[in-house]
Design a protein around this motif. Structure first.
Motif, PDB file in Angstrom:
ATOM      1  N   LEU A 248       0.967  -1.174  -0.291  1.00 41.07           N
ATOM      2  CA  LEU A 248      -0.132   0.085   0.115  1.00 41.07           C
ATOM      3  C   LEU A 248       0.927   0.569   0.254  1.00 41.07           C
ATOM      4  CD1 LEU A 248      -2.838  -0.911   2.686  1.00 41.07           C
ATOM      5  CD2 LEU A 248      -2.871  -0.916   0.402  1.00 41.07           C
ATOM      6  N   PRO A 249       0.388   2.109  -0.564  1.00 42.50           N
ATOM      7  CA  PRO A 249       1.058   3.925  -0.259  1.00 42.50           C
ATOM      8  C   PRO A 249       1.155   4.430   0.912  1.00 42.50           C
ATOM      9  CG  PRO A 249      -1.188   3.852  -0.963  1.00 42.50           C
ATOM     10  CD  PRO A 249      -0.628   2.955  -0.949  1.00 42.50           C
ATOM     11  N   LEU A 250       2.065   4.613   0.942  1.00 39.82           N
ATOM     12  CA  LEU A 250       2.470   6.032   2.835  1.00 39.82           C
ATOM     13  C   LEU A 250       2.253   6.980   2.345  1.00 39.82           C
ATOM     14  CD1 LEU A 250       2.282   5.345   5.684  1.00 39.82           C
ATOM     15  CD2 LEU A 250       4.597   6.001   5.406  1.00 39.82           C
ATOM     16  N   MET A 251       1.441   8.011   2.839  1.00 43.09           N
ATOM     17  CA  MET A 251       0.671   9.030   2.867  1.00 43.09           C
ATOM     18  C   MET A 251       0.742   9.930   3.057  1.00 43.09           C
ATOM     19  SD  MET A 251      -1.980   8.811  -0.294  1.00 43.09           S
ATOM     20  CE  MET A 251      -2.630   7.578   0.481  1.00 43.09           C
ATOM     21  N   ALA A 252       1.486  11.090   3.420  1.00 44.97           N
ATOM     22  CA  ALA A 252       1.608  12.510   4.540  1.00 44.97           C
ATOM     23  C   ALA A 252       1.694  13.920   3.939  1.00 44.97           C
ATOM     24  CB  ALA A 252       3.094  11.844   5.344  1.00 44.97           C
ATOM     25  N   ARG A 253       0.731  14.381   4.636  1.00 34.26           N
ATOM     26  CA  ARG A 253       1.256  16.002   4.773  1.00 34.26           C
ATOM     27  C   ARG A 253       2.074  16.766   5.799  1.00 34.26           C
ATOM     28  NH1 ARG A 253      -2.901  19.673   3.106  1.00 34.26           N
ATOM     29  NH2 ARG A 253      -4.392  18.287   2.680  1.00 34.26           N
ATOM     30  N   LEU A 254       2.363  16.930   5.452  1.00 33.56           N
ATOM     31  CA  LEU A 254       3.840  18.010   6.075  1.00 33.56           C
ATOM     32  C   LEU A 254       3.594  19.312   6.656  1.00 33.56           C
ATOM     33  CD1 LEU A 254       7.503  16.298   4.350  1.00 33.56           C
ATOM     34  CD2 LEU A 254       5.869  15.470   6.383  1.00 33.56           C
ATOM     35  N   GLN A 255       3.894  19.655   7.148  1.00 33.73           N
ATOM     36  CA  GLN A 255       4.007  21.322   7.861  1.00 33.73           C
ATOM     37  C   GLN A 255       4.999  21.381   8.166  1.00 33.73           C
ATOM     38  OE1 GLN A 255       1.037  21.320  10.876  1.00 33.73           O
ATOM     39  NE2 GLN A 255      -0.703  22.333   9.495  1.00 33.73           N
ATOM     40  N   TRP A 256       5.362  23.224   7.842  1.00 25.51           N
ATOM     41  CA  TRP A 256       6.644  23.521   8.296  1.00 25.51           C
ATOM     42  C   TRP A 256       6.792  23.691   9.308  1.00 25.51           C
ATOM     43  CZ3 TRP A 256      10.501  23.393   4.540  1.00 25.51           C
ATOM     44  CH2 TRP A 256      10.629  23.140   3.037  1.00 25.51           C
ATOM     45  N   ARG A 257       7.982  23.783  10.757  1.00 27.35           N
ATOM     46  CA  ARG A 257       7.587  23.369  11.499  1.00 27.35           C
ATOM     47  C   ARG A 257       7.865  25.163  12.019  1.00 27.35           C
ATOM     48  NH1 ARG A 257       8.054  20.021  16.205  1.00 27.35           N
ATOM     49  NH2 ARG A 257       8.014  18.167  14.844  1.00 27.35           N
ATOM     50  N   ASP A 258       8.963  26.194  11.829  1.00 21.39           N
ATOM     51  CA  ASP A 258       9.148  27.121  12.131  1.00 21.39           C
ATOM     52  C   ASP A 258       7.919  28.148  12.425  1.00 21.39           C
ATOM     53  OD1 ASP A 258       9.526  29.302  10.226  1.00 21.39           O
ATOM     54  OD2 ASP A 258       9.686  27.485   9.523  1.00 21.39           O
ATOM     55  N   ASP A 259       8.592  29.068  13.647  1.00 20.44           N
ATOM     56  CA  ASP A 259       7.193  29.510  14.190  1.00 20.44           C
ATOM     57  C   ASP A 259       7.320  31.200  13.272  1.00 20.44           C
ATOM     58  OD1 ASP A 259       7.297  28.518  16.127  1.00 20.44           O
ATOM     59  OD2 ASP A 259       8.329  28.943  17.777  1.00 20.44           O
ATOM     60  N   ALA A 260       8.330  31.510  12.780  1.00 21.15           N
ATOM     61  CA  ALA A 260       8.684  32.431  11.905  1.00 21.15           C
ATOM     62  C   ALA A 260       7.582  32.157  10.506  1.00 21.15           C
ATOM     63  CB  ALA A 260      10.149  33.009  11.547  1.00 21.15           C
ATOM     64  N   TRP A 261       7.420  31.177   9.929  1.00 19.23           N
ATOM     65  CA  TRP A 261       6.495  31.170   9.219  1.00 19.23           C
ATOM     66  C   TRP A 261       5.550  31.105   9.835  1.00 19.23           C
ATOM     67  CZ3 TRP A 261       6.606  29.993   3.648  1.00 19.23           C
ATOM     68  CH2 TRP A 261       5.562  29.261   3.521  1.00 19.23           C
ATOM     69  N   GLU A 262       5.137  30.480  10.856  1.00 21.07           N
ATOM     70  CA  GLU A 262       3.802  29.813  10.850  1.00 21.07           C
ATOM     71  C   GLU A 262       2.765  31.237  11.594  1.00 21.07           C
ATOM     72  OE1 GLU A 262       3.865  27.504  14.283  1.00 21.07           O
ATOM     73  OE2 GLU A 262       3.956  26.184  13.294  1.00 21.07           O
ATOM     74  N   ASN A 263       3.782  32.392  12.197  1.00 20.59           N
ATOM     75  CA  ASN A 263       3.576  34.032  11.924  1.00 20.59           C
ATOM     76  C   ASN A 263       2.798  34.764  10.751  1.00 20.59           C
ATOM     77  OD1 ASN A 263       4.050  33.565  14.969  1.00 20.59           O
ATOM     78  ND2 ASN A 263       5.618  34.208  14.787  1.00 20.59           N
ATOM     79  N   ALA A 264       4.336  34.640  10.357  1.00 17.78           N
ATOM     80  CA  ALA A 264       3.729  35.556   8.865  1.00 17.78           C
ATOM     81  C   ALA A 264       2.872  34.742   8.094  1.00 17.78           C
ATOM     82  CB  ALA A 264       4.726  34.884   7.828  1.00 17.78           C
ATOM     83  N   VAL A 265       2.065  33.436   8.364  1.00 18.50           N
ATOM     84  CA  VAL A 265       0.416  32.982   7.787  1.00 18.50           C
ATOM     85  C   VAL A 265      -0.306  33.452   8.326  1.00 18.50           C
ATOM     86  CG1 VAL A 265      -0.551  30.514   6.929  1.00 18.50           C
ATOM     87  CG2 VAL A 265       1.913  31.217   6.308  1.00 18.50           C
TER      88      VAL A 265
END
Length: 278
Positions: A248-265
């Protein structure tokens, strides 16, 4: 728009989808008796192969990055079809590259392959050293959402001593300054010494929970892996109920971890209270 909707949009904007799939060269073993009844398909062409590849692609459609093991690069057994190119077209990933790991001329062209939604800006192909040939590492760099990411595709040996030798040869590539994603059929589970080495020495992380992917008709073993460096984190990890392969395939949703990116978004998508209008 409500704040919750803005946050959902922000989360989706900062995430991307990856998958790893052992495609079994389109043989399509999805029942236990196929292990023997389909074994001749490893060397000879068959009419079902295109249909099997189409179904594999259907379950991977929407992925941004796909690592493939056991795809034929164009030989007699695949009716001279490059299966990576075929899957890239049907999944909707316009960029792809591959590494031939077992080149048996017209008979078979075993490969590791990488499919990507974004341009592949750098490629290296490395053969693992060992007694038995035919295993290797495909290394690529992809600019993901404006950030360069190193993607590694490999398919480790069946025997534990061979896997450990290959893991040790893989470790130097994990010292990259780029965020790293490792995809592949590693032929070992989360609790194996090989995975511990990749995590403890290589600095990679596994998902906290991971579904079994092998064999596809009754999944019991977690042989297929997505490992990531600390700049990234797992938002979701899943598989599907059926596939035209023994994995079977293994699938994932990945996110950037750093706070700077999250704050900017968040600043980009969430209006400040003073900006709200009644």
């Amino acid at each position: 728009m409500p704040r919750a909707s803005w946050l959902l949009m922000a989360t989706e904007a900062s995430s991307f989808l990856v998958a790893t799939q052992n495609a079994q060269v389109g043989i399509g073993s999805h029942r236990q008796h196929h292990v023997l009844s389909h074994s001749w398909r490893y060397l000879l062409p068959h009419q079902q192969s295109l249909r099997n590849l189409e179904e594999i692609a259907a379950r991977l459609r929407g992925m941004d990055i796909v690592g493939l093991n056991e795809v034929d690069a164009g030989s007699f057994r695949s009716q001279y079809l490059n299966q990576a190119a075929f899957l890239a077209e049907h999944i909707g990933t316009p960029y792809w590259t591959q590494q031939r790991t077992r080149d048996w001329g017209d008979i078979a062209q075993h490969s590791n392959s990488l499919l990507s939604r974004w341009p592949i800006i750098e490629v290296e192909r490395h053969a693992f050293q060992g007694t038995l040939k035919g295993r290797g590492l495909l290394r690529a760099a992809i600019e993901v959402q404006g950030r360069p990411v190193q993607v590694l595709i490999t398919h480790l040996a069946l025997a534990k001593p061979g896997r450990m030798r290959q893991v040790r040869q893989l470790l130097p590539f994990l010292r990259s300054e780029m965020p790293t994603i490792l995809l592949g059929d590693l032929n070992c589970g989360q609790d194996s010494n090989e995975l511990r080495c990749l995590r403890d020495t290589g600095g990679l992380q596994s998902p906290s929970a991971q579904p079994a992917t092998f064999p596809s008709w009754s999944p019991q073993w977690r042989f297929d892996h997505i490992l990531i460096s600390d700049e990234l984190r797992f938002a979701e990890v899943w598989t599907c109920a059926e596939q035209r392969s023994d994995h079977l395939p293994l699938m994932a949703r990945l996110q950037w971890r750093d706070d700077a990116w999250e704050n900017a978004v968040q600043q980009a998508y969430c209006p400040k209270p003073n900006d709200l209008r009644v």
